[in-house]
Design a protein around this motif. Structure first.
Motif, PDB file in Angstrom:
ATOM      1  N   ARG A   5      -3.851  25.201 -66.456  1.00 51.99           N
ATOM      2  CA  ARG A   5      -3.988  23.745 -66.609  1.00 51.99           C
ATOM      3  C   ARG A   5      -3.884  23.050 -65.257  1.00 51.99           C
ATOM      4  NH1 ARG A   5       0.616  23.515 -71.178  1.00 51.99           N
ATOM      5  NH2 ARG A   5      -0.435  24.722 -72.806  1.00 51.99           N
ATOM      6  N   PHE A   6      -3.188  23.697 -64.326  1.00 52.31           N
ATOM      7  CA  PHE A   6      -2.980  23.086 -63.012  1.00 52.31           C
ATOM      8  C   PHE A   6      -3.929  23.631 -61.941  1.00 52.31           C
ATOM      9  CE2 PHE A   6       1.414  22.955 -64.882  1.00 52.31           C
ATOM     10  CZ  PHE A   6       1.442  21.588 -65.094  1.00 52.31           C
ATOM     11  N   PHE A   7      -4.675  24.679 -62.259  1.00 53.34           N
ATOM     12  CA  PHE A   7      -5.452  25.366 -61.234  1.00 53.34           C
ATOM     13  C   PHE A   7      -6.483  24.451 -60.576  1.00 53.34           C
ATOM     14  CE2 PHE A   7      -8.778  28.583 -59.956  1.00 53.34           C
ATOM     15  CZ  PHE A   7      -8.045  29.111 -58.913  1.00 53.34           C
ATOM     16  N   GLU A   8      -7.115  23.592 -61.365  1.00 50.37           N
ATOM     17  CA  GLU A   8      -8.099  22.665 -60.799  1.00 50.37           C
ATOM     18  C   GLU A   8      -7.456  21.374 -60.325  1.00 50.37           C
ATOM     19  OE1 GLU A   8     -11.488  21.980 -63.242  1.00 50.37           O
ATOM     20  OE2 GLU A   8     -11.992  24.109 -63.434  1.00 50.37           O
ATOM     21  N   SER A   9      -6.442  20.885 -61.058  1.00 51.51           N
ATOM     22  CA  SER A   9      -5.831  19.610 -60.689  1.00 51.51           C
ATOM     23  C   SER A   9      -4.907  19.725 -59.477  1.00 51.51           C
ATOM     24  CB  SER A   9      -5.047  19.038 -61.883  1.00 51.51           C
ATOM     25  OG  SER A   9      -3.991  19.912 -62.255  1.00 51.51           O
ATOM     26  N   SER A  10      -4.376  20.915 -59.228  1.00 57.34           N
ATOM     27  CA  SER A  10      -3.495  21.147 -58.073  1.00 57.34           C
ATOM     28  C   SER A  10      -4.013  22.357 -57.294  1.00 57.34           C
ATOM     29  CB  SER A  10      -2.054  21.390 -58.536  1.00 57.34           C
ATOM     30  OG  SER A  10      -1.559  20.284 -59.259  1.00 57.34           O
ATOM     31  N   PRO A  11      -5.176  22.222 -56.677  1.00 53.95           N
ATOM     32  CA  PRO A  11      -5.829  23.388 -56.056  1.00 53.95           C
ATOM     33  C   PRO A  11      -5.099  23.958 -54.853  1.00 53.95           C
ATOM     34  CG  PRO A  11      -6.964  21.359 -55.467  1.00 53.95           C
ATOM     35  CD  PRO A  11      -5.963  20.986 -56.522  1.00 53.95           C
ATOM     36  N   ASP A  12      -4.138  23.211 -54.294  1.00 57.92           N
ATOM     37  CA  ASP A  12      -3.410  23.700 -53.127  1.00 57.92           C
ATOM     38  C   ASP A  12      -1.980  24.122 -53.441  1.00 57.92           C
ATOM     39  OD1 ASP A  12      -5.563  23.280 -51.353  1.00 57.92           O
ATOM     40  OD2 ASP A  12      -5.082  21.141 -51.244  1.00 57.92           O
ATOM     41  N   HIS A  13      -1.652  24.206 -54.713  1.00 54.99           N
ATOM     42  CA  HIS A  13      -0.287  24.602 -55.084  1.00 54.99           C
ATOM     43  C   HIS A  13      -0.153  26.119 -54.973  1.00 54.99           C
ATOM     44  CE1 HIS A  13       3.416  25.225 -57.285  1.00 54.99           C
ATOM     45  NE2 HIS A  13       3.606  23.915 -57.347  1.00 54.99           N
ATOM     46  N   PRO A  14       0.747  26.619 -54.131  1.00 53.26           N
ATOM     47  CA  PRO A  14       0.828  28.072 -53.923  1.00 53.26           C
ATOM     48  C   PRO A  14       1.301  28.845 -55.151  1.00 53.26           C
ATOM     49  CG  PRO A  14       2.661  26.958 -52.849  1.00 53.26           C
ATOM     50  CD  PRO A  14       1.726  25.879 -53.310  1.00 53.26           C
ATOM     51  N   GLY A  15       2.241  28.261 -55.903  1.00 53.85           N
ATOM     52  CA  GLY A  15       2.770  28.978 -57.054  1.00 53.85           C
ATOM     53  C   GLY A  15       1.761  29.143 -58.164  1.00 53.85           C
ATOM     54  N   VAL A  16       0.900  28.158 -58.355  1.00 52.94           N
ATOM     55  CA  VAL A  16      -0.086  28.226 -59.431  1.00 52.94           C
ATOM     56  C   VAL A  16      -1.011  29.427 -59.229  1.00 52.94           C
ATOM     57  CG1 VAL A  16      -2.048  27.064 -60.501  1.00 52.94           C
ATOM     58  CG2 VAL A  16       0.023  25.760 -59.958  1.00 52.94           C
ATOM     59  N   ALA A  17      -1.640  29.507 -58.063  1.00 60.20           N
ATOM     60  CA  ALA A  17      -2.551  30.629 -57.804  1.00 60.20           C
ATOM     61  C   ALA A  17      -1.800  31.963 -57.789  1.00 60.20           C
ATOM     62  CB  ALA A  17      -3.266  30.415 -56.472  1.00 60.20           C
ATOM     63  N   HIS A  18      -0.632  31.979 -57.152  1.00 55.91           N
ATOM     64  CA  HIS A  18       0.156  33.211 -57.036  1.00 55.91           C
ATOM     65  C   HIS A  18       0.523  33.754 -58.412  1.00 55.91           C
ATOM     66  CE1 HIS A  18       3.993  35.174 -55.098  1.00 55.91           C
ATOM     67  NE2 HIS A  18       3.173  36.064 -55.638  1.00 55.91           N
ATOM     68  N   LEU A  73      -6.942  42.374 -68.033  1.00 56.78           N
ATOM     69  CA  LEU A  73      -6.943  40.945 -67.734  1.00 56.78           C
ATOM     70  C   LEU A  73      -7.349  40.617 -66.301  1.00 56.78           C
ATOM     71  CD1 LEU A  73      -3.509  39.983 -69.403  1.00 56.78           C
ATOM     72  CD2 LEU A  73      -5.774  39.988 -70.465  1.00 56.78           C
ATOM     73  N   ALA A  74      -7.414  41.596 -65.436  1.00 53.18           N
ATOM     74  CA  ALA A  74      -7.535  41.341 -63.998  1.00 53.18           C
ATOM     75  C   ALA A  74      -8.740  40.478 -63.634  1.00 53.18           C
ATOM     76  CB  ALA A  74      -7.603  42.670 -63.246  1.00 53.18           C
ATOM     77  N   HIS A  75      -9.853  40.645 -64.337  1.00 50.77           N
ATOM     78  CA  HIS A  75     -11.045  39.872 -63.993  1.00 50.77           C
ATOM     79  C   HIS A  75     -10.813  38.371 -64.127  1.00 50.77           C
ATOM     80  CE1 HIS A  75     -11.198  40.321 -68.373  1.00 50.77           C
ATOM     81  NE2 HIS A  75     -12.011  39.260 -68.405  1.00 50.77           N
ATOM     82  N   LEU A  76      -9.854  37.990 -64.977  1.00 49.46           N
ATOM     83  CA  LEU A  76      -9.561  36.574 -65.177  1.00 49.46           C
ATOM     84  C   LEU A  76      -8.881  35.949 -63.962  1.00 49.46           C
ATOM     85  CD1 LEU A  76      -8.195  36.813 -68.835  1.00 49.46           C
ATOM     86  CD2 LEU A  76     -10.466  36.019 -68.123  1.00 49.46           C
ATOM     87  N   ALA A  77      -8.319  36.792 -63.092  1.00 51.79           N
ATOM     88  CA  ALA A  77      -7.582  36.292 -61.931  1.00 51.79           C
ATOM     89  C   ALA A  77      -8.421  36.243 -60.661  1.00 51.79           C
ATOM     90  CB  ALA A  77      -6.343  37.151 -61.688  1.00 51.79           C
ATOM     91  N   LEU A  78      -9.667  36.661 -60.714  1.00 53.95           N
ATOM     92  CA  LEU A  78     -10.474  36.682 -59.488  1.00 53.95           C
ATOM     93  C   LEU A  78     -10.579  35.304 -58.815  1.00 53.95           C
ATOM     94  CD1 LEU A  78     -13.514  39.127 -59.750  1.00 53.95           C
ATOM     95  CD2 LEU A  78     -11.799  38.980 -57.942  1.00 53.95           C
ATOM     96  N   PRO A  79     -10.782  34.218 -59.566  1.00 56.08           N
ATOM     97  CA  PRO A  79     -10.828  32.912 -58.892  1.00 56.08           C
ATOM     98  C   PRO A  79      -9.547  32.598 -58.131  1.00 56.08           C
ATOM     99  CG  PRO A  79     -11.756  32.748 -61.093  1.00 56.08           C
ATOM    100  CD  PRO A  79     -11.110  34.102 -61.002  1.00 56.08           C
ATOM    101  N   ALA A  80      -8.390  32.879 -58.739  1.00 59.07           N
ATOM    102  CA  ALA A  80      -7.113  32.638 -58.054  1.00 59.07           C
ATOM    103  C   ALA A  80      -6.948  33.581 -56.874  1.00 59.07           C
ATOM    104  CB  ALA A  80      -5.955  32.801 -59.037  1.00 59.07           C
ATOM    105  N   ALA A  81      -7.359  34.827 -57.051  1.00 56.41           N
ATOM    106  CA  ALA A  81      -7.215  35.814 -55.969  1.00 56.41           C
ATOM    107  C   ALA A  81      -8.025  35.403 -54.749  1.00 56.41           C
ATOM    108  CB  ALA A  81      -7.649  37.197 -56.455  1.00 56.41           C
ATOM    109  N   ARG A  82      -9.135  34.762 -54.973  1.00 54.22           N
ATOM    110  CA  ARG A  82     -10.018  34.430 -53.854  1.00 54.22           C
ATOM    111  C   ARG A  82      -9.658  33.110 -53.179  1.00 54.22           C
ATOM    112  NH1 ARG A  82     -15.026  37.552 -56.433  1.00 54.22           N
ATOM    113  NH2 ARG A  82     -14.725  39.453 -55.246  1.00 54.22           N
TER     114      ARG A  82
END
Length: 538
Positions: A202-215, A226-235
């Motif tokens: 829910r926060f991935f787009e609204s808080s694109p610079d938050h380190p904890g969200v992507a991490h 499930l790993a393929h779902l994390a590729l956007p965050a990983a990149r």
């Protein structure tokens, strides 16, 4: 320089296809941003302006698991405002490492003292008092209550906060992390992880610079299914917090899951360089723990690419280990894993049988599950090179370590060591001519490994148990059955060279030309640096 195992596999592939093999490309370390960049965090407190600025930095550090620096930063915030109880909340949080090993006695002492200090100083708002109460729930009665129960108490406290303060993003992000930390390693529905990921997305787009969200999205999806779902965050995570060695490394968790070896190497070159740069004392034999952790992932990836010379460079470097900035469990794991991987992946059984437990500078008694890696390698090496005395001694030592871990109620690592014991015992049985027993033991190891998941400290098993079962079946002249096991192993350990080449050989011997071509082509793609998860799918 390519290994002989790659040359052989490609020679076999040549009999099936005329597809050319291009030279591999090199990936060089990137320049790091000079100004510190740890991401953006919004965490208002009632502390004064000077303390608040330091507090925000400390929270950003927490979100990238830079715990020692976070503790120092929060202590600096407390100096700037002695009435800032939240600064001591931050110090207490710095001694709890949710996805690593439970805090040791020294960490529990320091963390509980900080949590008590946060409570005694107090806070000016109900929200801050609830944060302080939450971390105190974790440390309370730590000498009497087991770690899982206390981690659950923290999770429940954070869940209450998400309801009491629905606009508090930080409470929700920390709650998502807590859900991951209390997830059962045998829950293959990944209920906690999916619940946490739902919050974070829910926060991935609204808080694109938050380190904890992507991490934490990466950690929530750090599973084969499930790993393929994390590729956007990983990149994006490494771009959010490039000043953190851990942030530079974390994307490789997903790259490894998907068999993206070039990206794995690049991520960990950057992380190792950042870890090395962070050291105050630059000398041979002294390592950053981040550097060693990255080196283990890097060695794993190089070996899948057949770049054995580059893996050997890492082996020689780690062989000079004398000390680390933070001598935690990841240090012991990497120091033991790298030489074991180098021998086992290359099928150098004689070398594996001669491996010795690493330098005494590492407190192996604290990390016996890391020591077990060496004994597993010795057991495998001994059994497969004819040194049965060494193999028997190694199996016995693995059994003893498993028993020690069980007595310590360290159920997860006891189970991982049991997988290693069963596998080594299986190959020992094979060496003793007990083929039926060997198959049974390897199948038990594979089934047990399938019932759990790998720990974040490792890119993967030294050798996947189901891959070893397939190796055994192929050796016993059962290629069709071996192919089934190789293909099953590839669904959880994608794009592994030994599984791909084994599957190709098994398919060839089974008369399945189409699959043989598919898997030999997969090996060729590894050489070209084109490996993707698609190669590993059925």
């Amino acid at each position: 320089m390519r290994s002989s195992r790659f040359i052989l596999a490609l020679a076999l592939f040549g009999a099936f296809s005329t597809q050319p093999v291009r030279g591999q490309h090199e990936h060089h370390a990137h320049e790091h941003a000079k100004p510190e960049k740890l991401g953006k965090v919004d965490f208002p407190t009632s502390c004064n302006a000077a303390a608040q600025e330091r507090f925000i930095r400390g929270v950003a550090l927490l979100h990238s698991f830079w715990y020692p620096e976070a503790a120092r930063t929060f202590q600096s915030a407390a100096e700037a405002d002695p009435q800032c109880g939240m600064a001591w909340w931050g110090v207490a949080m710095s001694y709890y490492h949710p996805l690593w090993a439970p805090p040791n006695s020294e960490e529990l002492k320091a963390g509980s003292e900080a949590a008590a200090k946060a409570k005694s100083i107090g806070a000016k708002t109900a929200r801050e008092r609830d944060y302080v109460a939450a971390i105190n729930a974790f440390y309370r009665d730590h000498d009497k209550v087991e770690h899982p129960q206390r981690a659950r108490a923290l999770e429940q406290a954070l869940e209450r906060m998400t309801r009491a303060y629905p606009q508090d993003q930080e409470a929700k992000v920390f709650y998502a992390l807590a859900l991951n930390s209390t997830a059962s390693p045998t829950d293959k529905t990944y209920a906690n992880q999916k619940k946490g990921a739902e919050i974070l997305n829910r926060f991935f787009e609204s808080s694109p610079d938050h380190p904890g969200v992507a991490h934490y999205i990466i950690h929530s999806y750090d599973y084969p299914a499930l790993a393929h779902l994390a590729l956007p965050a990983a990149r994006v995570y490494a771009k959010i917090a490039p000043s953190s060695a851990h942030a530079l490394h974390m994307p490789s968790h997903i790259f490894v899951r998907l068999g993206l070896w070039d990206e794995t190497v690049a991520s960990n070159i950057d992380s190792a360089n950042a870890g090395r740069a962070s050291l105050k004392e630059q000398k041979s034999g002294h390592f950053s723990w981040d550097e060693l952790h990255a080196m283990d992932y890097m060695a794993y990836a190089w070996l899948q690419r057949g770049e054995d010379a580059k893996a050997k460079d890492l082996l020689e470097k780690v062989s000079r280990y004398e000390s680390a900035d933070v001598p935690n469990f990841a240090v012991g794991y990497a120091v033991a894993a790298i030489p074991a991987r180098y021998a086992l992946e290359r099928r150098d059984w004689a070398t594996a049988a001669k491996l010795e437990v690493g330098p005494p500078a590492i407190a192996w008694s604290k990390f016996s599950y890391a020591e077990a890696l060496t004994h597993f390698a010795r057991g495998m090496g001994g059994a497969r090179s004819g040194d049965l005395e060494t193999a028997r001694a190694a199996v016995a030592r693995l059994d003893a370590i498993r028993g020690e871990l069980e007595s310590q109620k360290n159920t997860y690592w006891a189970g991982q060591v049991e997988i290693q014991r069963l596998a080594a015992a299986g190959w020992l049985a094979r060496a003793e001519g007990k083929d039926k027993e060997a198959v049974s033991l390897l199948r038990q190891a594979a089934d047990l490994e399938d019932s759990t998941d790998k720990h974040p400290v490792t890119p993967g098993s030294l050798l996947p148990a189901r891959e070893m079962l397939a190796d055994l079946l192929l050796e016993l002249g059962k290629p069709a059955k071996a192919l089934v096991e190789y293909e099953t192993s590839l669904t959880s350990a994608a794009n592994r060279f030994n599984s791909l080449s084994g599957a190709a050989r098994a398919a060839q011997l089974s008369g399945d030309r189409e699959k043989a071509m598919k898997y030999y082509a997969g090996v060729a793609k590894l050489v070209n640096g084109e490996g993707t998860a698609a190669v590993a799918s059925r």
